[in-house]
Design an enzyme around this catalytic site. Structure first.
Site, PDB file in Angstrom:
ATOM      1  N   GLU A 163      -9.835  -3.326   5.153  1.00  0.00           N
ATOM      2  CA  GLU A 163      -9.513  -2.361   4.103  1.00  0.00           C
ATOM      3  C   GLU A 163      -8.429  -2.921   3.188  1.00  0.00           C
ATOM      4  OE1 GLU A 163     -11.267   0.390   3.528  1.00  0.00           O
ATOM      5  OE2 GLU A 163     -12.485   0.171   5.343  1.00  0.00           O
ATOM      6  N   ARG A 186       0.231   5.080  11.208  1.00  0.00           N
ATOM      7  CA  ARG A 186      -1.229   4.929  11.362  1.00  0.00           C
ATOM      8  C   ARG A 186      -1.524   3.505  11.793  1.00  0.00           C
ATOM      9  NH1 ARG A 186      -1.157   9.014   7.020  1.00  0.00           N
ATOM     10  NH2 ARG A 186      -0.461   7.438   5.557  1.00  0.00           N
ATOM     11  N   TYR A 191       5.432   2.456  10.715  1.00  0.00           N
ATOM     12  CA  TYR A 191       4.231   3.094  10.197  1.00  0.00           C
ATOM     13  C   TYR A 191       3.448   3.843  11.287  1.00  0.00           C
ATOM     14  CZ  TYR A 191       0.419   3.764   7.031  1.00  0.00           C
ATOM     15  OH  TYR A 191      -0.511   4.330   6.227  1.00  0.00           O
ATOM     16  N   GLU A 207       0.801  -1.220   0.000  1.00  0.00           N
ATOM     17  CA  GLU A 207       0.000   0.000   0.000  1.00  0.00           C
ATOM     18  C   GLU A 207       0.833   1.269   0.000  1.00  0.00           C
ATOM     19  OE1 GLU A 207      -3.214  -0.061   2.919  1.00  0.00           O
ATOM     20  OE2 GLU A 207      -3.208  -2.235   2.764  1.00  0.00           O
ATOM     21  N   ASP A 258      -6.177  -6.394   7.088  1.00  0.00           N
ATOM     22  CA  ASP A 258      -7.425  -6.013   7.732  1.00  0.00           C
ATOM     23  C   ASP A 258      -8.451  -5.845   6.624  1.00  0.00           C
ATOM     24  OD1 ASP A 258      -6.739  -3.645   6.485  1.00  0.00           O
ATOM     25  OD2 ASP A 258      -6.290  -2.577   8.323  1.00  0.00           O
ATOM     26  N   HIS A 263      -0.612  -3.384  11.677  1.00  0.00           N
ATOM     27  CA  HIS A 263       0.780  -2.942  11.773  1.00  0.00           C
ATOM     28  C   HIS A 263       1.306  -3.134  13.185  1.00  0.00           C
ATOM     29  CE1 HIS A 263      -1.051  -0.528   8.495  1.00  0.00           C
ATOM     30  NE2 HIS A 263       0.062  -0.883   7.877  1.00  0.00           N
ATOM     31  N   ASP A 306      -2.379  -4.682   3.572  1.00  0.00           N
ATOM     32  CA  ASP A 306      -2.491  -4.984   5.002  1.00  0.00           C
ATOM     33  C   ASP A 306      -3.519  -6.075   5.288  1.00  0.00           C
ATOM     34  OD1 ASP A 306      -0.697  -2.950   5.316  1.00  0.00           O
ATOM     35  OD2 ASP A 306      -2.209  -1.460   5.895  1.00  0.00           O
TER      36      ASP A 306
END
Length: 768
Positions: free
Chosen positions: A86, A291, A289, A9, A84, A334, A82
DNA sequence: CAGTGAGCGAGCTTCCGCTTGACTT
């Protein structure tokens, strides 16, 4: 032909990953989502099973083209977004947009960029998990429906260009409700008594004083005074000593939310500023990371941190820990936010980058250090003539552990509760007082939210995600719902009674009450929209709405619920509320009738007008034309009084006639002013008041302004002006201003010099 | 730039979550 293409991403992640993988791997980035619901219209075919209409946003077209080309040149595509919902959706959109062949496409996930983690991921590829993808689609579509159906209701019933949403509307509600608690708060006061004691057998010295607090608070001055008088003949005795060992543990490493909170408290950063600086650090490879909602540290980070601690402080200070993530809705794609290289205590970079890095470093390292060991001593002091006891508590740090490096800040600063070292005393020892003081203490309401404490609250409610905290806070400010600002606070008098020997004295101190800095204040439009939503869409702005639907998203992800089924249940009920609300006739204007005009008896009211909050005298249905006056910036429709509203109509007022023309004082968008011969002159802050300024003073102000104006124009070349401003000389042409290059001498400049500077500045601006 | 508060109507506004730059001073 390249053998393998890995899509992640973030470009920074791609860069690091490329270093770990061999020549056979090419790593590229999708820059987040590559496809979204159509920008225009709803983008959802509701009657057709909520079928979504996806499109590639403009700013992603180039990225998608590049990805398509890269995919065409590769034999195996590894989708490594990632882990998850999303991330899963991103993988699915990629597969679909790039038209990837399932036979040559692998879905992989890893939580840390280490050789082990990556080779493990590559050895264990899987298919795209459609249940997880569907839970994301349900989330996305529900948010779109809520936002795009309610916002137009606001345009019709309240004001154009407003917005509502599952996250932002709850954020506004929290702020509005806190404000109302503050408005209705009734301050009370009581007297708190503290004594300074010392052993009877010893002289008074700095280091043998015991500061102790009385077990009872006194309602008023009379009661407090009576108690102090009662203390004069009293005998004080140590009636008990307890010594309790205790420990304190370090806070977990940072998540987005806790980083934003601590950076605000310790460094004074706004939420957006924290994220910008963190982004820089991340791109430079200095931190992981930024976020994230996870407090996890990779095994490598744990090992490295231990090395640093042992080398710097010794084995005794090291304690390896893994923290459980507190937030229930965490998706943990993350790691926690930590230094990429824990061995680097400092970095190069801007001042703010250094400061934020240092904060992250300390927090991470401290989280891997030993508990602090503390000894808490409590001394109980009894009186022979009263059941009131005094208690002194002291704290001694036996072993500092992690405190050596870092301690977390709190939102409430109470310097009063400072823990101190107590002198040695024994049970039954007689004590004498040095002084006993009764201080008036006022209760105060909960403080207004800061950006950071609002993020904390939203996270507790499970509303919003690490990537949206900062944008949400910007949105509610951009819509005008809330504003970030300061309040000076009011001076308050505090009574203090002091007993020294047998002398009782009384004094008055003043303190600033209700002082607030960088807090979120609701605006009228925010309160009106909130009330409208609470009235018509109570379910959506319920604090538990998100938590409830998250449970259903989880069920969808586990394959126990169909995503269209969930929306089938939600939509009809919701949509009926939308149509019902649209059918209601009245618009929401926040009208409040304040009373009647003391002289004319006309109705005085306030409401949200076309151009903002306005006070009104009279009614249009009486036939007479009502009079209007805008509210001042710091006034709210909800709290303005009749007197304050009437005061607004005293302006504009005439100051009289000067040399044949009228002079007017008023207050406008840019503060108080006087107007004379169609020109405006600002009144000086703190010096002039538009209600009391006189004609004579007005003449003076005009003369001063004209004088400074005459000094303002250094050279007039017709089309180009060389002016003297607040920051020194500058150029002006066509209402645009231009800076002079360093070292230029305005005295010697010709028209040609000026034009050259302007042209060069224009050129420079075009280039960038 | 310091005002406005009649009314109508065309055409616009808007969500949340993933990601970075591209802008401005």
């Amino acid at each position: 032909m390249i053998e393998n293409l890995v899509i992640v991403e973030s470009p920074a992640k791609a860069k690091t990953l490329e270093k770990f993988l061999g020549k056979d791997f090419r790593v590229v980035s999708s820059f987040g989502h590559i496809r979204d619901l159509a920008k225009k219209n709803l983008g959802i075919d509701i009657v057709n099973n909520f079928s979504p209409e996806y499109e590639i946003p403009k700013d992603k077209v180039k990225i998608v083209n590049d990805l398509r080309k890269a995919a065409g040149e590769s034999r195996i595509i590894w989708l490594a977004s990632d882990e998850d919902r999303e991330g899963e959706a991103i993988a699915w959109h990629l597969a679909s947009v790039l038209n990837l062949d399932p036979a040559s496409t692998r879905r992989i996930v890893f939580h840390e960029i280490t050789k082990d983690a990556i080779s493990n991921a590559v050895l264990n590829p899987r298919q795209i998990d459609m249940n997880l993808v569907n839970s994301q689609q349900a989330r996305r579509i529900l948010d779109r429906i809520v936002g795009f159906e309610i916002s137009p209701v606001l345009w019709k019933k309240v004001q154009p260009a407003l917005s509502a949403g599952r996250v932002q509307s709850v954020a506004v509600r929290l702020i509005v409700e806190r404000e109302r608690e503050i408005i209705s708060f009734k301050t009370e006061s009581a007297f708190r008594v503290t004594g300074l004691f010392h052993p009877e057998t010893a002289e008074v010295q700095e280091n043998n004083l015991i500061r102790a607090e009385a077990s009872k608070k006194f309602r008023d001055e009379k009661d407090a005074e009576a108690f102090l008088k009662h203390c004069i003949p009293a005998k004080f005795r140590v009636s008990g000593i307890t010594v309790k060992p205790g420990t304190r543990s370090p806070a977990p490493p940072f998540t987005t939310s806790t980083l934003q909170q601590e950076a605000y408290r310790k460094l004074g950063f706004s939420v957006a500023q924290t994220m910008t600086v963190a982004q820089k650090l991340y791109e430079a490879g200095k931190i992981t990371y930024m976020r994230t909602d996870s407090t996890n540290l990779s095994r490598l980070a744990l090992a490295k941190s231990k090395e640093v601690i042992v080398a710097e402080y010794g084995e005794k200070y090291s304690k390896t820990r893994q923290f459980k993530t507190r937030s229930k809705t965490a998706q943990e794609a993350h790691e926690a936010i930590r230094p990429a290289y824990p061995e680097a205590q400092t970095i190069t970079g801007s001042q703010n980058e250094k400061k934020l890095y240092e904060l992250i470093w300390k927090r991470t390292i401290a989280s891997q250090m030993s508990d602090a060991e503390i000894e808490r001593t409590t001394i109980l002091i009894g009186m022979n003539n009263s059941p009131v006891t005094f208690t002194a508590t002291g704290e001694v740090i036996k072993f500092d552990g992690f405190l050596r490096l870092y301690s977390e800040s709190t939102d409430t600063e109470n310097g009063d509760d400072e823990k101190h070292i107590l002198p040695r005393v024994e049970k039954d020892m007689n004590l004498l007082y040095n002084t006993i003081t009764a201080t008036q203490k006022f209760t105060s309401p909960l403080p207004r939210y800061t950006e950071a404490s609002l993020v904390k609250k939203l996270e507790e409610l499970g509303i919003g995600r690490p990537s949206t905290y900062a944008p949400t806070i910007s949105t509610i400010q951009n819509r005008g719902y809330v504003i970030r600002g300061d309040r000076p606070g009011e001076k308050r008098q505090i009574k203090v009674l002091t007993l020294s020997g047998d002398r009782l004295t009384s004094s008055i101190r003043s303190e600033a009450a209700g002082k607030e800095k960088s807090k979120l204040f609701p605006q009228d439009i925010g309160m009106i929209v909130n009330d409208f939503l609470v009235e018509n869409f109570p379910d959506i702005v319920d604090y538990n709405f998100t938590a409830g639907i998250e449970e259903q998203f989880d069920k969808i992800a586990e394959g126990r619920l169909k995503w269209t089924g969930m929306l089938d249940k939600f939509y009809p009920v919701f949509h009926k509320k939308v149509t019902d609300t649209l059918e209601k006739k009245d618009r929401k204007k926040g009208i409040r009738v304040l009373g009647n005009h003391p002289e004319t008896g006309e109705k005085v009211s306030v409401k949200m007008g076309r151009f903002g909050p306005v006070a009104q005298i009279g009614d249009s249905d009486t036939g007479e034309k009502p009079r209007f006056a805008s509210l001042l910036k710091n006034q709210l429709l909800e709290t303005i009084t009749l007197e304050e509203a009437l005061n607004l109509f005293r302006l504009p007022r005439s100051l009289g006639i000067h040399e044949g023309d009228e002079m007017i004082a008023g207050t406008g968008r840019f503060g108080p002013f006087i107007r004379y011969r169609n020109k405006f002159y600002s009144l000086k802050k703190g010096v002039d008041d538009p209600y009391t300024v006189t004609l004579e003073r007005g003449v003076e102000i005009i003369r001063e302004k004209n004088e400074s104006d005459s000094k303002k124009v250094l050279k007039d070349f017709g089309d180009v002006l060389l002016l003297n401003g607040r920051y020194g000389p500058y150029l002006s042409r066509d209402r645009k201003n231009y800076r002079l290059p360093k070292g230029s001498d305005p005295e010697k400049m010709t028209r040609e010099d000026c034009i050259r500077i302007i042209e060069e500045t224009e050129k420079k601006q075009k280039r960038t």
